[in-house]
Every structure is written in C-alpha cells, then in structure tokens.
Design a protein around this motif. Structure first.
Motif, PDB file in Angstrom:
ATOM      1  N   VAL A 176      -2.852   0.603  -0.437  1.00 54.32           N
ATOM      2  CA  VAL A 176      -3.007  -0.062   0.853  1.00 54.32           C
ATOM      3  C   VAL A 176      -3.060  -1.573   0.649  1.00 54.32           C
ATOM      4  CG1 VAL A 176      -5.520   0.187   0.769  1.00 54.32           C
ATOM      5  CG2 VAL A 176      -4.401  -0.114   2.975  1.00 54.32           C
ATOM      6  N   VAL A 177      -2.410  -2.318   1.528  1.00 48.17           N
ATOM      7  CA  VAL A 177      -2.358  -3.778   1.422  1.00 48.17           C
ATOM      8  C   VAL A 177      -3.630  -4.374   2.015  1.00 48.17           C
ATOM      9  CG1 VAL A 177      -1.134  -5.869   2.110  1.00 48.17           C
ATOM     10  CG2 VAL A 177       0.163  -3.821   1.477  1.00 48.17           C
ATOM     11  N   LEU A 178      -4.441  -5.009   1.169  1.00 42.02           N
ATOM     12  CA  LEU A 178      -5.686  -5.640   1.618  1.00 42.02           C
ATOM     13  C   LEU A 178      -5.710  -7.141   1.342  1.00 42.02           C
ATOM     14  CD1 LEU A 178      -8.208  -2.925   0.386  1.00 42.02           C
ATOM     15  CD2 LEU A 178      -7.356  -3.252   2.707  1.00 42.02           C
ATOM     16  N   ASP A 179      -5.015  -7.560   0.278  1.00 41.84           N
ATOM     17  CA  ASP A 179      -4.977  -8.967  -0.110  1.00 41.84           C
ATOM     18  C   ASP A 179      -3.685  -9.590   0.413  1.00 41.84           C
ATOM     19  OD1 ASP A 179      -4.917 -11.448  -1.277  1.00 41.84           O
ATOM     20  OD2 ASP A 179      -5.297 -10.747  -3.324  1.00 41.84           O
ATOM     21  N   LEU A 180      -3.770 -10.247   1.569  1.00 40.88           N
ATOM     22  CA  LEU A 180      -2.572 -10.794   2.194  1.00 40.88           C
ATOM     23  C   LEU A 180      -2.164 -12.142   1.615  1.00 40.88           C
ATOM     24  CD1 LEU A 180      -3.218  -9.775   5.914  1.00 40.88           C
ATOM     25  CD2 LEU A 180      -1.599  -8.765   4.295  1.00 40.88           C
ATOM     26  N   VAL A 181      -2.866 -12.589   0.582  1.00 41.99           N
ATOM     27  CA  VAL A 181      -2.474 -13.814  -0.123  1.00 41.99           C
ATOM     28  C   VAL A 181      -1.514 -13.452  -1.257  1.00 41.99           C
ATOM     29  CG1 VAL A 181      -3.258 -15.784  -1.476  1.00 41.99           C
ATOM     30  CG2 VAL A 181      -4.623 -14.987   0.475  1.00 41.99           C
ATOM     31  N   GLU A 182      -1.963 -12.562  -2.154  1.00 44.15           N
ATOM     32  CA  GLU A 182      -1.126 -12.137  -3.277  1.00 44.15           C
ATOM     33  C   GLU A 182      -0.129 -11.055  -2.866  1.00 44.15           C
ATOM     34  OE1 GLU A 182      -1.060 -13.463  -6.258  1.00 44.15           O
ATOM     35  OE2 GLU A 182      -2.662 -14.900  -5.789  1.00 44.15           O
ATOM     36  N   ASP A 183      -0.541 -10.216  -1.914  1.00 47.37           N
ATOM     37  CA  ASP A 183       0.261  -9.063  -1.512  1.00 47.37           C
ATOM     38  C   ASP A 183       0.725  -9.232  -0.063  1.00 47.37           C
ATOM     39  OD1 ASP A 183       1.503  -6.621  -1.762  1.00 47.37           O
ATOM     40  OD2 ASP A 183      -0.329  -5.430  -1.890  1.00 47.37           O
ATOM     41  N   SER A 184       1.529  -8.292   0.405  1.00 45.76           N
ATOM     42  CA  SER A 184       1.980  -8.314   1.796  1.00 45.76           C
ATOM     43  C   SER A 184       2.496  -6.933   2.177  1.00 45.76           C
ATOM     44  CB  SER A 184       3.100  -9.340   1.995  1.00 45.76           C
ATOM     45  OG  SER A 184       4.273  -8.930   1.298  1.00 45.76           O
ATOM     46  N   PHE A 185       2.524  -6.652   3.480  1.00 43.20           N
ATOM     47  CA  PHE A 185       3.119  -5.402   3.945  1.00 43.20           C
ATOM     48  C   PHE A 185       4.580  -5.318   3.508  1.00 43.20           C
ATOM     49  CE2 PHE A 185      -0.115  -5.750   7.526  1.00 43.20           C
ATOM     50  CZ  PHE A 185      -0.948  -4.787   6.993  1.00 43.20           C
ATOM     51  N   LYS A 186       5.252  -6.454   3.546  1.00 40.09           N
ATOM     52  CA  LYS A 186       6.670  -6.480   3.185  1.00 40.09           C
ATOM     53  C   LYS A 186       6.881  -6.012   1.751  1.00 40.09           C
ATOM     54  CE  LYS A 186      10.735  -9.522   3.156  1.00 40.09           C
ATOM     55  NZ  LYS A 186      11.231 -10.909   3.429  1.00 40.09           N
ATOM     56  N   LYS A 187       6.014  -6.435   0.840  1.00 40.77           N
ATOM     57  CA  LYS A 187       6.135  -6.026  -0.563  1.00 40.77           C
ATOM     58  C   LYS A 187       5.898  -4.532  -0.735  1.00 40.77           C
ATOM     59  CE  LYS A 187       4.801 -10.410  -2.778  1.00 40.77           C
ATOM     60  NZ  LYS A 187       3.780 -11.059  -3.652  1.00 40.77           N
ATOM     61  N   HIS A 188       4.865  -4.017  -0.058  1.00 43.04           N
ATOM     62  CA  HIS A 188       4.565  -2.586  -0.161  1.00 43.04           C
ATOM     63  C   HIS A 188       5.703  -1.762   0.444  1.00 43.04           C
ATOM     64  CE1 HIS A 188       1.303   0.785   0.398  1.00 43.04           C
ATOM     65  NE2 HIS A 188       2.322   1.170  -0.360  1.00 43.04           N
ATOM     66  N   ILE A 189       6.224  -2.215   1.550  1.00 44.16           N
ATOM     67  CA  ILE A 189       7.364  -1.539   2.170  1.00 44.16           C
ATOM     68  C   ILE A 189       8.545  -1.512   1.213  1.00 44.16           C
ATOM     69  CG2 ILE A 189       9.120  -1.746   3.990  1.00 44.16           C
ATOM     70  CD1 ILE A 189       6.820  -2.827   5.801  1.00 44.16           C
ATOM     71  N   GLN A 190       8.831  -2.658   0.597  1.00 47.79           N
ATOM     72  CA  GLN A 190       9.965  -2.744  -0.311  1.00 47.79           C
ATOM     73  C   GLN A 190       9.766  -1.844  -1.531  1.00 47.79           C
ATOM     74  OE1 GLN A 190      12.804  -4.052   0.233  1.00 47.79           O
ATOM     75  NE2 GLN A 190      13.709  -3.715  -1.790  1.00 47.79           N
ATOM     76  N   ASP A 191       8.567  -1.813  -2.083  1.00 46.92           N
ATOM     77  CA  ASP A 191       8.289  -0.952  -3.242  1.00 46.92           C
ATOM     78  C   ASP A 191       8.499   0.520  -2.880  1.00 46.92           C
ATOM     79  OD1 ASP A 191       7.617  -3.178  -4.710  1.00 46.92           O
ATOM     80  OD2 ASP A 191       5.451  -2.906  -4.501  1.00 46.92           O
ATOM     81  N   THR A 192       8.095   0.900  -1.671  1.00 50.10           N
ATOM     82  CA  THR A 192       8.249   2.286  -1.210  1.00 50.10           C
ATOM     83  C   THR A 192       9.717   2.628  -1.034  1.00 50.10           C
ATOM     84  OG1 THR A 192       6.097   2.201  -0.087  1.00 50.10           O
ATOM     85  CG2 THR A 192       7.620   3.929   0.608  1.00 50.10           C
ATOM     86  N   LEU A 193      10.475   1.701  -0.463  1.00 52.49           N
ATOM     87  CA  LEU A 193      11.902   1.928  -0.246  1.00 52.49           C
ATOM     88  C   LEU A 193      12.657   2.034  -1.567  1.00 52.49           C
ATOM     89  CD1 LEU A 193      12.591  -0.525   2.725  1.00 52.49           C
ATOM     90  CD2 LEU A 193      12.321   1.964   2.831  1.00 52.49           C
ATOM     91  N   VAL A 194      12.280   1.206  -2.540  1.00 51.79           N
ATOM     92  CA  VAL A 194      12.923   1.253  -3.860  1.00 51.79           C
ATOM     93  C   VAL A 194      12.654   2.597  -4.525  1.00 51.79           C
ATOM     94  CG1 VAL A 194      12.896   0.295  -6.195  1.00 51.79           C
ATOM     95  CG2 VAL A 194      12.951  -1.242  -4.224  1.00 51.79           C
ATOM     96  N   ALA A 195      11.401   3.028  -4.482  1.00 51.90           N
ATOM     97  CA  ALA A 195      11.052   4.316  -5.088  1.00 51.90           C
ATOM     98  C   ALA A 195      11.784   5.455  -4.386  1.00 51.90           C
ATOM     99  CB  ALA A 195       9.541   4.542  -5.014  1.00 51.90           C
ATOM    100  N   GLY A 196      11.891   5.388  -3.061  1.00 51.77           N
ATOM    101  CA  GLY A 196      12.553   6.435  -2.279  1.00 51.77           C
ATOM    102  C   GLY A 196      14.049   6.458  -2.410  1.00 51.77           C
ATOM    103  N   ASP A 197      14.605   5.442  -3.073  1.00 53.63           N
ATOM    104  CA  ASP A 197      16.014   5.412  -3.475  1.00 53.63           C
ATOM    105  C   ASP A 197      16.986   5.569  -2.303  1.00 53.63           C
ATOM    106  OD1 ASP A 197      18.058   5.080  -5.258  1.00 53.63           O
ATOM    107  OD2 ASP A 197      17.846   7.035  -6.242  1.00 53.63           O
TER     108      ASP A 197
END
Length: 544
Positions: free
Chosen positions: A68-89
């Motif tokens: 879950v994205v909690l640190d909006l300085v280092e992390d972002s929803f966009k990054k988590h979304i992108q990581d999920t999409l990459v894994a889902g191929d």
C-alpha cells in the motif's frame, strides 16, 4: 450469533437454514465482508461456512504483508500502478488496478482501527518492506506472520457481532441454482444458497440465502507441493464452474520461487519474498549466483521470472533444488524481521547464519478464477466472489507480491458497499433437500487417495512452471480417466469431504489444462515452449 437469531434461521423439520448473507470461507475476504455487512445491518443474519476450524485459511499463512502506498514523497500511486501492470504483463485491467491501489490506504486504516498491529521503525512510523517487483518500499507487515495477525483481528471483530454465526467443519458441496429446482428453460442463472455437509454429524443441510459470497481461497493442493494449507482444493471455483459461472485465466498459476525444500505433508513452508528484499541471494549448489544472468533485477525480479529461472537451472543441472544464501546478512536483524522463518529453518537443522537454505518453487497463488466486476458480482445472479477464488483483473498474468490481501480488503468493501446500496431481495424459493437416494458408504477409500496422488502427479509433471502442448494434451487424456472414475463414485457413494475435494480438484485441473491449451501467448506466470515470444523470457526455450 445469539440463540434467538440462530433459532429464527433454522427449520428443524426440513434440516434447512435461512440467512440473509451466506459467506463460504473464513479468510480475509470473507471475514472483512462479514464484519462490515453485519455491523451495517444488525437485524440481518450472516452465516460463515468454513470447512476446517475458523482460523484455517490461506490468509493465516500469508507471510509478506499488504502492499500500500503511504509515503507520497518517495512513493506514489503511479509507481505502484506501474509495478502492478509490469508484473501482470499486459493483461491487467488498468481501471481495476487504479481503483484497488488508490483505495488501499483507507482499507489499511480500517484494518488498523479494528486492532491490527504492524511493525514500526525507530521513529514510530510503519516499517515499509521491499519485495520482488516493487520499485519502492511499500509493504506493511507484522514480522513474517502478517496473515496470521490479520486473521486474528478479523475473527476478534466477528466474535463481537451477535448476528454472525460461524459454522466450522462445514463443507460446501454445491451452489443451489435452477438445476437443483428442475428449472431447465431459465436463461439467467441464479444462486439460492448452498448444500453444506456437516462433517462432524455427517449429514447435509440446505442453507437458503438472499445472497452468497464465495471467499474460498486458492487451488494449491491440486499440485501437491504447495505453500497453501491442505484445505486449498479450489472448492469455490469448482462450485461456481458447475453452476455455469464464467471462469477465466486459470492458466496463470503463480509458483512461489522459494519454498523450503523439505516436503513433509504436501504443504511446503514459504520463505517470504521479503527475505530476498532483505538481501538474500540465490545460488546453485556450486555457489554460483545465477539470477543476474536472467534479469537485471536479479533476486528482486517478479515471481514468474525468478520461478522460471530456478526451473531452468534445475532442468539444466538435474538438481532437485537451489539455495538461498542469507549468511552475509545481519543475523540479529534477520531474527527480528523473520522470527518464524528463522525458527522453521532451525527445526529443519538449518542455521541461516551459517547454512544456505535449500529452496524450490511451489504452487502458491492463482491469478485467475471466477470472473467478477468491480462490485464482486459474478455472471450468476445473487452470487459474489472475493479473494483468491475471484478473477478481478488486478493481477493479470502474474500477481505482484503482497497485492493479494490488498485486493481482498478492497473488494470485500466494494461488495459491502454494493449490498448497502442494493439490499438483496428475500429468497422465497422452495428448495429441495439433498437427494441421498441410491448412495452407499464407499468400501475402499484408498481409491480416493490413490486418485488424489495421480492427479497431483499429472499436474506437477505435465502442467508445471514450464509447459508444452504435448504435455498438456497428455495431461488432459490422463485426467479424463480420473474424471470418469470420480464421477462414477460420486453418483453411488455417500458424500464425504475427501471425495468432494477430489471432485473439485479434477474440475480445477480441467480448467487449468484446457485454458492453458487455449493460451497462445507466453505471459507472466504462463510459459509454453511451443508458443512464440521474443521478449523477457525467450531465453527459456533456448535453455530447455
């Protein structure tokens, strides 16, 4: 549930229960929905059916955590979304991915409000972990027993609610649809509840419900060697399949790369993804680190890549396992982060401070299942699904680590929200009792156990991490023989849990094999050497 409410549900004359909300399964998905719907409608009844005791579920064994994205300085929803999409191929539903990830912080906040405890750092902030496929530290965890902690809190909440009844050691046999009512011309299939076996009394009760939620977990036992508990026999998906619900993406079985190589009862102990995030290295028996050969993320590549890489190494060497090297890590920090893993290794005479840990991929998670929309609705009216048994579109061809509890929390809430806005209509349908006519107690239970082992061997040998059209075709042919034997026995034998589990596993195996043969592209966790692909896993065909 208070006795007065339970009494209202029960018809002693017909061995029938009536409830407003029927939940099959007692993991994070089913329990979260139960807590919310029971709190919202205190005058409505909720029944939770679970085939073992109430604590036993895939949730209980989840080590990693909640992404879950909690640190909006280092992390972002966009990054988590992108990581999920990459894994889902390329096979994720992007709208679903965005919805789940953006709702994540609120769902975690609710869980913590109910009393869930997660690890914090020295400053008192949540200690976020890094796992394979993630570009940032975002995994919230409770040591290495996160699932156990989540299960504890949810059961604690359930027990506070007077309108919830938990029926342990009750095995759901089949969903009740028009088929059981001898209605053959209806175009729209509707679920009216379920037939359930009381395993202690050995009788079958009818549970009539206004709405039914399948939250039955995974299918790992179909493969025998699995990180799942022995209850993970795909019961919910098999019941939904027989009820004509849409089932999709069954070919995408995720194998966890690092299960402890020490097979005792078929359930392989999982060495969490977070251990590699902590710095552990994969080596072959000669000490050679091999993951950088396959992916520039090395040990932190997504699970499909790591599992396929280990499989390629084992096929090349003929070895039974590789090794996870933790000897260079801070042992005190390791014990603090992974006390359960450390103790399990010690109990197997492995001291992670000095010894390499033998590991092998094992069946871990199903990315497909019962097709649902954003409200958790299946293609069958009054039937919903949540958790691992559902196919939401979040995972695509491969689940990103620690996205599963997140998905269950979000979809349990969505189903609750839907039923709040759209209360199910009372079920006034007359439902027949289970028909025992013509059945008898089977004389040779050994035949059931024999077929379970045959089925698991077929799936491991022909439908594993790397597949081929030839092996899949042979698997289908062998499975047909088992199917015919099981169906003949099912029609003549008195119902028991083991026989029904076998029947469900045969259905699951059929779905995995048939949908694997239909899949013409290598994606995520699915790799067929007869398919053409020129991107990230093309090296497999050369090496095999």
């Amino acid at each position: 549930m208070h006795y007065s409410l339970f009494k209202e549900c029960w018809n002693y004359r017909t061995n029938m229960l009536y409830t407003n909300y029927l939940i099959i399964g007692s993991g994070v998905a089913g329990l979260t929905y139960a807590v919310k719907i029971a709190q919202r409608f205190p005058n409505k009844t909720v029944i939770i059916v679970t085939k073992a005791d109430e604590h036993e579920s895939n949730t209980k064994y989840a080590q990693g955590g909640v992404a879950v994205v909690l640190d909006l300085v280092e992390d972002s929803f966009k990054k988590h979304i992108q990581d999920t999409l990459v894994a889902g191929d390329g096979l994720c539903d992007e709208a679903v991915v965005e919805m789940v990830i953006k709702e994540g912080p609120q769902r975690l906040k609710e869980l913590m409000h109910w009393g869930a405890s997660f690890d914090v750092d020295e400053s008192g902030k949540l200690d976020l972990g890094l796992e394979g496929g993630h570009s940032e530290y975002r995994v919230v965890h409770h040591k290495d027993i996160t699932g156990f902690e989540v299960e504890r809190v949810l059961l604690q909440q359930v027990h506070k609610l007077s309108n919830v009844t938990v029926l342990p050691h009750h095995f759901a046999l089949d969903l009740i649809t028009q088929h059981h009512l001898n209605i053959t011309k209806s175009k729209n299939i509707t679920c009216y509840g379920a037939y359930v076996l009381n395993q202690k009394k050995e009788d079958i009760i009818t549970i009539k419900a206004d709405t039914t939620l399948l939250a039955t977990g995974g299918i790992g036992r179909v493969y025998g060697n699995t990180t799942n508990p022995t209850i993970a026999t795909g019961d919910g998906i098999a019941m939904a399949y027989r009820a004509k619900a849409e089932i999709k993406d069954m070919e995408f079985v995720q194998f966890h790369p690092t299960a402890l190589y020490n097979n005792k009862d078929g359930r392989s102990f999982l060495i969490s993804e977070a251990v590699r995030g902590f710095g552990a290295i994969l080596r072959d028996k000669n000490g050679q680190r091999f993951m950088p050969i396959y992916d520039n993320r090395a040990e932190l590549a997504s699970r499909d890549i790591v599992s396929q890489s280990i499989d390629a190494e084992l096929k090349k060497s003929g070895d039974t396992h590789v090794f996870l090297d933790c000897t260079h890590l801070d042992i005190n920090a390791f014990k603090n982060h992974f006390p359960n893993i450390y103790q399990e290794c010690l109990s197997n005479h492995i001291d992670v401070e000095k010894d390499w840990v033998p590991v092998v991929p094992a069946s871990h998670y199903l990315c497909g299942g019962i097709v649902v929309d954003k409200n958790g609705q299946t293609s069958v009216a009054n039937l919903f699904a949540c958790g691992e048994c559902s196919r939401t579109g979040l995972h695509g061809a491969n689940r990103l680590a620690s996205n599963s509890i997140l998905e269950a929390l979000v979809y349990a809430h969505n189903i609750y929200a839907y039923h709040t806005a759209n209360p199910p209509n009372p079920n006034y349908t007359n439902i027949p009792d289970w028909n025992y006519e013509g059945t008898s107690i089977p004389k040779e239970y050994i035949l059931i156990q024999h077929n379970i082992k045959r089925l698991q061997a077929i799936m491991r040998d022909y439908v594993g991490i790397v597949r081929s059209n030839g092996r899949l075709t042979k698997a289908a042919r062998h499975l047909d023989l088992i199917y015919n034997e099981v169906e003949e026995l099912y029609k003549s034998a008195k119902i028991n849990t083991t026989l029904c589990e076998l029947r469900n596993m045969v259905n699951i195996a059929h779905l995995i094999i048939s949908q694997s043969l239909e899949q013409k592209h290598n994606k995520g966790g699915y790799y067929n050497i007869d398919n053409v692909r020129t991107d990230k896993v093309s090296w497999l065909k050369v090496r095999l």
